[in-house]
Scaffold this motif. Sequence first.
Motif, mmCIF file in Angstrom:
data_model
loop_
_atom_site.group_PDB
_atom_site.id
_atom_site.type_symbol
_atom_site.label_atom_id
_atom_site.label_comp_id
_atom_site.label_asym_id
_atom_site.label_seq_id
_atom_site.Cartn_x
_atom_site.Cartn_y
_atom_site.Cartn_z
ATOM 1 N N HIS A 91 0.966 -0.803 -0.078
ATOM 2 C CA HIS A 91 0.059 -0.080 0.315
ATOM 3 C C HIS A 91 1.017 1.083 -0.159
ATOM 4 N N SER A 92 0.557 2.270 -1.084
ATOM 5 C CA SER A 92 1.063 3.536 -1.324
ATOM 6 C C SER A 92 0.800 4.381 0.033
ATOM 7 N N VAL A 93 1.494 5.329 0.957
ATOM 8 C CA VAL A 93 1.445 6.764 2.215
ATOM 9 C C VAL A 93 1.319 7.754 1.154
ATOM 10 N N GLU A 94 1.000 7.419 -0.503
ATOM 11 C CA GLU A 94 1.310 8.760 -1.404
ATOM 12 C C GLU A 94 0.164 9.985 -0.577
ATOM 13 N N GLY A 95 0.080 11.277 -0.559
ATOM 14 C CA GLY A 95 -0.894 11.714 0.204
ATOM 15 C C GLY A 95 -0.473 11.841 1.170
ATOM 16 N N LEU A 96 0.265 11.467 1.779
ATOM 17 C CA LEU A 96 0.333 11.871 3.389
ATOM 18 C C LEU A 96 0.538 13.458 3.324
ATOM 19 N N LYS A 97 -0.066 14.162 4.170
ATOM 20 C CA LYS A 97 0.768 15.528 4.585
ATOM 21 C C LYS A 97 0.270 15.619 6.505
ATOM 22 N N ILE A 98 1.417 16.097 7.072
ATOM 23 C CA ILE A 98 1.659 16.858 8.160
ATOM 24 C C ILE A 98 1.945 17.596 8.846
ATOM 25 N N SER A 99 1.403 17.837 9.775
ATOM 26 C CA SER A 99 1.498 19.719 9.609
ATOM 27 C C SER A 99 2.457 20.161 10.242
ATOM 28 N N ASP A 100 2.657 20.856 10.042
ATOM 29 C CA ASP A 100 4.388 22.049 10.604
ATOM 30 C C ASP A 100 4.361 22.702 12.283
ATOM 31 N N ARG A 101 3.015 22.580 12.308
ATOM 32 C CA ARG A 101 2.295 22.731 13.368
ATOM 33 C C ARG A 101 2.546 21.707 14.052
ATOM 34 N N ALA A 102 1.916 20.611 14.142
ATOM 35 C CA ALA A 102 2.510 19.456 15.168
ATOM 36 C C ALA A 102 3.332 19.336 16.378
ATOM 37 N N ASN A 103 3.042 18.848 17.274
ATOM 38 C CA ASN A 103 4.185 18.179 18.390
ATOM 39 C C ASN A 103 3.928 17.060 18.491
ATOM 40 N N ILE A 104 5.311 17.118 19.240
ATOM 41 C CA ILE A 104 6.574 15.468 18.696
ATOM 42 C C ILE A 104 6.605 15.008 19.959
ATOM 43 N N ILE A 105 7.019 13.597 20.118
ATOM 44 C CA ILE A 105 6.498 12.878 21.167
ATOM 45 C C ILE A 105 8.365 12.564 20.944
ATOM 46 N N LEU A 106 8.638 12.949 22.021
ATOM 47 C CA LEU A 106 9.608 12.936 22.537
ATOM 48 C C LEU A 106 10.425 11.630 23.235
ATOM 49 N N ASN A 107 11.674 10.840 23.727
ATOM 50 C CA ASN A 107 11.784 10.251 24.451
ATOM 51 C C ASN A 107 11.131 10.231 25.664
ATOM 52 N N TRP A 108 11.908 11.563 26.427
ATOM 53 C CA TRP A 108 11.586 12.277 27.663
ATOM 54 C C TRP A 108 9.329 12.278 27.850
ATOM 55 N N HIS A 109 9.199 11.817 27.029
ATOM 56 C CA HIS A 109 7.413 12.108 27.184
ATOM 57 C C HIS A 109 6.633 10.593 27.634
ATOM 58 N N ARG A 110 7.574 9.609 26.753
ATOM 59 C CA ARG A 110 7.458 8.552 27.206
ATOM 60 C C ARG A 110 7.706 7.931 28.604
ATOM 61 N N LEU A 111 8.883 8.519 28.618
ATOM 62 C CA LEU A 111 9.218 8.409 30.047
ATOM 63 C C LEU A 111 8.883 8.693 31.411
ATOM 64 N N LEU A 112 8.746 10.031 31.359
ATOM 65 C CA LEU A 112 7.742 10.463 32.049
ATOM 66 C C LEU A 112 6.504 10.277 32.387
ATOM 67 N N ASP A 113 5.543 9.817 31.095
ATOM 68 C CA ASP A 113 4.252 9.260 31.569
ATOM 69 C C ASP A 113 4.133 8.405 32.226
ATOM 70 N N GLY A 114 5.789 7.478 31.335
ATOM 71 C CA GLY A 114 5.424 6.212 33.374
ATOM 72 C C GLY A 114 5.965 6.317 34.327
ATOM 73 N N ALA A 115 7.317 7.729 34.790
ATOM 74 C CA ALA A 115 7.846 7.884 35.894
ATOM 75 C C ALA A 115 6.048 8.377 36.498
ATOM 76 N N GLU A 116 5.317 8.820 36.080
ATOM 77 C CA GLU A 116 4.227 9.845 36.648
ATOM 78 C C GLU A 116 3.109 8.656 36.776
ATOM 79 N N GLU A 117 2.844 7.910 36.317
ATOM 80 C CA GLU A 117 1.778 7.227 36.577
ATOM 81 C C GLU A 117 2.683 6.431 37.983
ATOM 82 N N ARG A 118 3.914 5.753 37.278
ATOM 83 C CA ARG A 118 3.920 4.609 38.746
ATOM 84 C C ARG A 118 4.304 5.838 40.097
ATOM 85 N N LEU A 119 4.237 6.868 39.728
ATOM 86 C CA LEU A 119 3.860 8.267 41.810
ATOM 87 C C LEU A 119 2.494 8.063 41.528
#
Length: 429
Positions: A91-119
């Motif tokens: 399957h082709s993903v031709e025609g996919l566009k992403i906003s230049d204003r969309a925020n990105i999930i970085l590794n620290w977000h994943r780590l902090l999600d886990g840490a906050e849940e543990r707390l």
Amino acid sequence: MPSIAVIGAQWGDEGKGKITDYEAGKADMVVRYQGGSNAGHTIKVGEEVFALHILPSGIVRKGVVNVIGNGVIVDLISLDREIADLESRGHSVEGLKISDRANIILNWHRLLDGAEERLRGKKGVGTTGKGIGPCYSDKIARSGIRMGDLLDRELLEERLDTVMPMKLKTMEMLEVRLAQNHDELLSELLAYGKKYSKIITDTSVLVNDALDSGKNVLFEGAQGTMLDIDHGTYPFVTSSNCVAGAICTGAGVGPKRVDEIMGVLKAYTTRVGAGPFPTELNDDTGKMLLTVGGEYGTTTGRARRCGWLDLLVVEHAARLNGLTQFAVTKLDVMNDMKKIKVAVAYDVDGKRLEHFPGNFKMLERAVPVYEEMDGWKGWKADETMEVVRGGYEALPKEMRQYISYIEKRSKVPVRIISIGKGREETIRR
Ligand code: IMP
């Protein structure tokens, strides 16, 4: 169409992927505008099954432009994986566009999600662990990194220099460690920028141009009304607005640009993760819905909690989203049930409530007031297409009564009835 929104009317997992794919048959463009890879949208075309998390559900239709709007938070690992999976299956993903204003999930977000849940310990939200909450928090706190930043080395370096020291301090406090240093992260992000440079763009212009030229645009909601950060069962919610109002901010269109707002409503109720759920069934009926309905999360594989349909939830969703129609899904899962119950009010400390309250402690004490109706006789799995060909009038009488009951109580017409996983196992009224 020309423009339609598909919104979850309960706690997510209502079947939005299937309904979006079904409606995408008429769409020129499908736009995601909130949430991230916490979403799990399943589509079945013939024998092929697609489980999408970050890509819009129009991606499996040829010729459809698929847009990830500015309100979505982009998990680049998920994005890479999903694109590779689709391409490996031809399957082709031709025609996919992403906003230049969309925020990105970085590794620290994943780590902090886990840490906050543990707390949070026993009072945890039961997040998907994808870093959604920390990423949206950073966006609001002006500490986010956006897709467009990946295209400009100087800008990206400046942003990382500002943001990273703060994140490192927070991580130290919460006792989690990032495996990457500044330079490694910078080169990784620049490499992503290079890879996606052709699809990162101002998607608000794209979407508005499509609407101006009379194209059919479908806005695909993720999660559901009851997980909305403002209107859901706070704090047991996701971190974005899931109601139709989020289309304007998350796709960059004005409030008058959405013509039809379709609520996707599962014929019974499910929720995954912690939080109040007044009509939850901890009995054999709940187990039957779990097993027959295959109620396991697409994103985390967790078993979903199951219960009866709740009209307070339905009314809440109809009002908050301004729903103009419903698509009711998974009616087939309730085949051959002798009696069906629907909650019409809650009894809280002796008081009758007819609107969904905001206080989660009150919700934990809420005892549903049920109305009971007759169930319907089902059909064999291989007879589903025969039932579909018979159209609405050929559905079991009690099933039609159940649908009419939902319409009468919610004042929203039911336009689509889904009685199977497949694209074709659907009746349009
Ligand atoms: P988060 O979105 O990962 O922060 O999770 C917050 C809550 O929303 C948890 O209860 C999740 O299980 C729930 N949730 C998030 N995304 C979805 C979804 O797409 N479907 C169903 N539940 C979801």
